[in-house]
Design a protein around this motif. Sequence first.
Motif, PDB file in Angstrom:
ATOM      1  N   SER A 105      49.881  38.256  39.800  1.00  0.00           N
ATOM      2  CA  SER A 105      50.137  39.324  39.193  1.00  0.00           C
ATOM      3  C   SER A 105      49.891  40.666  40.073  1.00  0.00           C
ATOM      4  CB  SER A 105      49.464  39.638  37.975  1.00  0.00           C
ATOM      5  OG  SER A 105      49.430  40.699  37.316  1.00  0.00           O
ATOM      6  N   SER A 180      52.569  37.752  29.279  1.00  0.00           N
ATOM      7  CA  SER A 180      53.641  38.067  30.234  1.00  0.00           C
ATOM      8  C   SER A 180      53.632  39.429  30.816  1.00  0.00           C
ATOM      9  CB  SER A 180      54.990  37.828  29.467  1.00  0.00           C
ATOM     10  OG  SER A 180      55.047  38.363  28.323  1.00  0.00           O
ATOM     11  N   SER A 181      53.031  40.504  29.925  1.00  0.00           N
ATOM     12  CA  SER A 181      53.084  41.740  30.448  1.00  0.00           C
ATOM     13  C   SER A 181      52.416  42.256  31.888  1.00  0.00           C
ATOM     14  CB  SER A 181      52.048  42.619  29.441  1.00  0.00           C
ATOM     15  OG  SER A 181      50.770  42.114  29.293  1.00  0.00           O
ATOM     16  N   HIS A 182      51.539  41.004  32.377  1.00  0.00           N
ATOM     17  CA  HIS A 182      50.946  41.045  33.728  1.00  0.00           C
ATOM     18  C   HIS A 182      52.004  40.780  34.895  1.00  0.00           C
ATOM     19  CE1 HIS A 182      46.505  40.894  32.427  1.00  0.00           C
ATOM     20  NE2 HIS A 182      47.308  41.587  31.644  1.00  0.00           N
ATOM     21  N   ASN A 183      53.377  40.459  34.484  1.00  0.00           N
ATOM     22  CA  ASN A 183      54.362  40.146  35.326  1.00  0.00           C
ATOM     23  C   ASN A 183      54.112  39.117  36.463  1.00  0.00           C
ATOM     24  OD1 ASN A 183      56.145  42.150  34.364  1.00  0.00           O
ATOM     25  ND2 ASN A 183      54.823  43.817  35.110  1.00  0.00           N
ATOM     26  N   TRP A 184      53.596  37.734  35.956  1.00  0.00           N
ATOM     27  CA  TRP A 184      52.865  36.991  36.862  1.00  0.00           C
ATOM     28  C   TRP A 184      54.317  36.294  37.689  1.00  0.00           C
ATOM     29  CZ3 TRP A 184      47.979  36.161  37.219  1.00  0.00           C
ATOM     30  CH2 TRP A 184      47.167  36.756  35.980  1.00  0.00           C
TER      31      TRP A 184
END
Length: 217
Positions: A105, A180-184
């Motif tokens: 991330s 998903s907000s961590h943009n993995w």
Amino acid sequence: MAGCARGSARAVLAFLLAPALVALLVAPARGRGGRGHGDWGAAELLPPRENAALVARFVTNVCDWGALATISTQEGVRGRPFADVLSLSDGPPAKGSGVPYFYLSPMQQSVGNLKENPYATLTMSLAETSFCRKYGFDPQSPLCAHIILSGTVIKVSEAEMDVARNSLFIRHPEMKTWPSSHNWFFAKLNITNIWVLDYFGGPKIVTPEEYYNATFQ
């Protein structure tokens, strides 16, 4: 008389406990450096030390995490080594590709470091398995095999995305639920240098070609 009785009791107790104490003192020493230490043939599934490339592949496959060292961009320690523990996988047990995949991330400090300088070094050790504990090897001992992989960390291509996803999620199913907000994103270590420490006498140098050509028996 009471003093004599207590003294006799202590002597008897010491006599009875002596064999157990000797066993406790001798067993750890034998495990760390006694006869047969480092006898990989006695360890389940471990490849022979003589095949350093295969040892490296084995360690990569059995390890679920490692310490990744990058060059820090953090104020106060800019330009200094920065190490962090990362989950990883090169594929299913006994069927690994040798490629260490990561699920990263932009929020991680290591990722920030890699954006400025993609060079990194990854260390993985059998200390995270039951092997070293079973044979009494200290994590720092060369007998507790560990490997050092150096190269660059890069995002995987679209063509490699499914391989990276399957490799990681089969070993780390929790990753599927990470926000998903961590943009993995999926990344891998593009290996350029390999060192294997599995015995005394210094590290063994393995080329990437030797490493990737090694196959499990």
